[in-house]
Write a protein that holds these residues in place. Structure first.
Motif, PDB file in Angstrom:
ATOM      1  N   MET A   1       0.854  -1.186   0.000  1.00  0.00           N
ATOM      2  CA  MET A   1       0.000   0.000   0.000  1.00  0.00           C
ATOM      3  C   MET A   1       0.892   1.239   0.000  1.00  0.00           C
ATOM      4  O   MET A   1       1.864   1.324   0.728  1.00  0.00           O
ATOM      5  CB  MET A   1      -0.903  -0.005   1.230  1.00  0.00           C
ATOM      6  CG  MET A   1      -1.836   1.156   1.284  1.00  0.00           C
ATOM      7  SD  MET A   1      -2.993   0.912   2.670  1.00  0.00           S
ATOM      8  CE  MET A   1      -3.808   2.453   2.606  1.00  0.00           C
ATOM      9  N   SER A   2       0.545   2.205  -0.818  1.00  0.00           N
ATOM     10  CA  SER A   2       1.352   3.418  -0.893  1.00  0.00           C
ATOM     11  C   SER A   2       0.995   4.372   0.244  1.00  0.00           C
ATOM     12  O   SER A   2      -0.074   4.297   0.840  1.00  0.00           O
ATOM     13  CB  SER A   2       1.149   4.100  -2.245  1.00  0.00           C
ATOM     14  OG  SER A   2      -0.191   4.507  -2.390  1.00  0.00           O
ATOM     15  N   GLU A   3       1.932   5.253   0.505  1.00  0.00           N
ATOM     16  CA  GLU A   3       1.747   6.244   1.564  1.00  0.00           C
ATOM     17  C   GLU A   3       0.644   7.226   1.189  1.00  0.00           C
ATOM     18  O   GLU A   3       0.538   7.646   0.041  1.00  0.00           O
ATOM     19  CB  GLU A   3       3.065   6.980   1.769  1.00  0.00           C
ATOM     20  CG  GLU A   3       3.032   7.987   2.877  1.00  0.00           C
ATOM     21  CD  GLU A   3       4.394   8.641   3.098  1.00  0.00           C
ATOM     22  OE1 GLU A   3       4.462   9.490   3.986  1.00  0.00           O
ATOM     23  OE2 GLU A   3       5.354   8.306   2.405  1.00  0.00           O
ATOM     24  N   SER A   4      -0.167   7.601   2.153  1.00  0.00           N
ATOM     25  CA  SER A   4      -1.230   8.572   1.900  1.00  0.00           C
ATOM     26  C   SER A   4      -0.635   9.946   1.609  1.00  0.00           C
ATOM     27  O   SER A   4       0.281  10.383   2.300  1.00  0.00           O
ATOM     28  CB  SER A   4      -2.153   8.686   3.115  1.00  0.00           C
ATOM     29  OG  SER A   4      -3.060   9.761   2.948  1.00  0.00           O
ATOM     30  N   PRO A   5      -1.155  10.634   0.603  1.00  0.00           N
ATOM     31  CA  PRO A   5      -0.668  11.982   0.333  1.00  0.00           C
ATOM     32  C   PRO A   5      -1.201  13.009   1.333  1.00  0.00           C
ATOM     33  O   PRO A   5      -0.766  14.154   1.336  1.00  0.00           O
ATOM     34  CB  PRO A   5      -1.184  12.272  -1.073  1.00  0.00           C
ATOM     35  CG  PRO A   5      -2.428  11.454  -1.179  1.00  0.00           C
ATOM     36  CD  PRO A   5      -2.150  10.206  -0.371  1.00  0.00           C
ATOM     37  N   PHE A   6      -2.128  12.592   2.198  1.00  0.00           N
ATOM     38  CA  PHE A   6      -2.733  13.533   3.138  1.00  0.00           C
ATOM     39  C   PHE A   6      -1.982  13.562   4.461  1.00  0.00           C
ATOM     40  O   PHE A   6      -1.642  12.524   5.024  1.00  0.00           O
ATOM     41  CB  PHE A   6      -4.194  13.179   3.397  1.00  0.00           C
ATOM     42  CG  PHE A   6      -5.039  13.309   2.177  1.00  0.00           C
ATOM     43  CD1 PHE A   6      -5.528  14.544   1.785  1.00  0.00           C
ATOM     44  CD2 PHE A   6      -5.318  12.207   1.384  1.00  0.00           C
ATOM     45  CE1 PHE A   6      -6.281  14.674   0.641  1.00  0.00           C
ATOM     46  CE2 PHE A   6      -6.072  12.327   0.236  1.00  0.00           C
ATOM     47  CZ  PHE A   6      -6.552  13.559  -0.137  1.00  0.00           C
ATOM     48  N   GLN A   7      -1.749  14.757   4.942  1.00  0.00           N
ATOM     49  CA  GLN A   7      -1.161  14.955   6.275  1.00  0.00           C
ATOM     50  C   GLN A   7      -2.182  15.722   7.097  1.00  0.00           C
ATOM     51  O   GLN A   7      -2.616  16.811   6.691  1.00  0.00           O
ATOM     52  CB  GLN A   7       0.134  15.749   6.161  1.00  0.00           C
ATOM     53  CG  GLN A   7       0.787  16.002   7.499  1.00  0.00           C
ATOM     54  CD  GLN A   7       2.082  16.775   7.334  1.00  0.00           C
ATOM     55  OE1 GLN A   7       2.867  16.491   6.436  1.00  0.00           O
ATOM     56  NE2 GLN A   7       2.290  17.767   8.172  1.00  0.00           N
ATOM     57  N   TYR A   8      -2.577  15.154   8.249  1.00  0.00           N
ATOM     58  CA  TYR A   8      -3.585  15.794   9.087  1.00  0.00           C
ATOM     59  C   TYR A   8      -3.476  15.266  10.502  1.00  0.00           C
ATOM     60  O   TYR A   8      -2.844  14.242  10.757  1.00  0.00           O
ATOM     61  CB  TYR A   8      -4.990  15.565   8.531  1.00  0.00           C
ATOM     62  CG  TYR A   8      -5.374  14.118   8.378  1.00  0.00           C
ATOM     63  CD1 TYR A   8      -6.068  13.456   9.377  1.00  0.00           C
ATOM     64  CD2 TYR A   8      -5.039  13.410   7.227  1.00  0.00           C
ATOM     65  CE1 TYR A   8      -6.420  12.121   9.244  1.00  0.00           C
ATOM     66  CE2 TYR A   8      -5.379  12.079   7.081  1.00  0.00           C
ATOM     67  CZ  TYR A   8      -6.073  11.446   8.090  1.00  0.00           C
ATOM     68  OH  TYR A   8      -6.406  10.119   7.944  1.00  0.00           O
ATOM     69  N   ASP A   9      -4.118  15.967  11.407  1.00  0.00           N
ATOM     70  CA  ASP A   9      -4.159  15.589  12.818  1.00  0.00           C
ATOM     71  C   ASP A   9      -5.482  14.858  13.047  1.00  0.00           C
ATOM     72  O   ASP A   9      -6.555  15.470  12.969  1.00  0.00           O
ATOM     73  CB  ASP A   9      -4.068  16.864  13.670  1.00  0.00           C
ATOM     74  CG  ASP A   9      -4.179  16.609  15.161  1.00  0.00           C
ATOM     75  OD1 ASP A   9      -4.780  15.593  15.581  1.00  0.00           O
ATOM     76  OD2 ASP A   9      -3.684  17.455  15.913  1.00  0.00           O
ATOM     77  N   GLN A  10      -5.400  13.564  13.314  1.00  0.00           N
ATOM     78  CA  GLN A  10      -6.621  12.759  13.464  1.00  0.00           C
ATOM     79  C   GLN A  10      -7.506  13.259  14.602  1.00  0.00           C
ATOM     80  O   GLN A  10      -8.720  13.300  14.466  1.00  0.00           O
ATOM     81  CB  GLN A  10      -6.276  11.284  13.681  1.00  0.00           C
ATOM     82  CG  GLN A  10      -7.491  10.380  13.724  1.00  0.00           C
ATOM     83  CD  GLN A  10      -8.254  10.344  12.417  1.00  0.00           C
ATOM     84  OE1 GLN A  10      -7.690  10.072  11.375  1.00  0.00           O
ATOM     85  NE2 GLN A  10      -9.554  10.612  12.474  1.00  0.00           N
ATOM     86  N   ALA A  11      -6.920  13.665  15.723  1.00  0.00           N
ATOM     87  CA  ALA A  11      -7.719  14.161  16.850  1.00  0.00           C
ATOM     88  C   ALA A  11      -8.472  15.433  16.467  1.00  0.00           C
ATOM     89  O   ALA A  11      -9.648  15.588  16.803  1.00  0.00           O
ATOM     90  CB  ALA A  11      -6.830  14.413  18.063  1.00  0.00           C
ATOM     91  N   ALA A  12      -7.808  16.321  15.762  1.00  0.00           N
ATOM     92  CA  ALA A  12      -8.473  17.551  15.310  1.00  0.00           C
ATOM     93  C   ALA A  12      -9.588  17.217  14.325  1.00  0.00           C
ATOM     94  O   ALA A  12     -10.672  17.804  14.373  1.00  0.00           O
ATOM     95  CB  ALA A  12      -7.465  18.501  14.669  1.00  0.00           C
TER      96      ALA A  12
END
Length: 89
Positions: A1-12
């Motif tokens: 599986m490739s790395e997700s292009p999305f960067q985010y804070d799951q808690a937020a």
């Protein structure tokens, strides 16, 4: 599986009523949005779309604009309860 292009804070993302997806222009890192994050973050979780070769993403495969659009649509559709904004620069 490739790395997700999305960067985010799951808690937020879990607690925010809205989601803002920030997509930089060609050859731009996500830090281009640094001045704007304070405007969005008080009421919206931020998800940054990282381009190939930038922000820790591998340079291969190269960007496929149709596939990228599909990835963004699939990502935001995971959160039907949230108000969504997509900001490109």
């Amino acid at each position: 599986m490739s790395e997700s292009p999305f960067q985010y804070d799951q808690a937020a993302l879990d607690r925010a009523p809205a989601l803002t997806v920030l997509i930089p222009g060609a050859l731009s890192p996500i830090s281009i949005f640094s001045p704007a994050t304070a405007v969005f973050s008080p009421y919206s979780a931020l998800a940054f779309f990282r381009l190939p070769g930038l922000d820790g993403m591998p340079s291969h495969p190269p960007l496929d604009i149709v596939a990228a659009g599909r990835e963004v649509a699939e990502f935001v559709n995971r959160f039907p309860e949230k108000k969504v904004a997509i900001v490109g620069y």
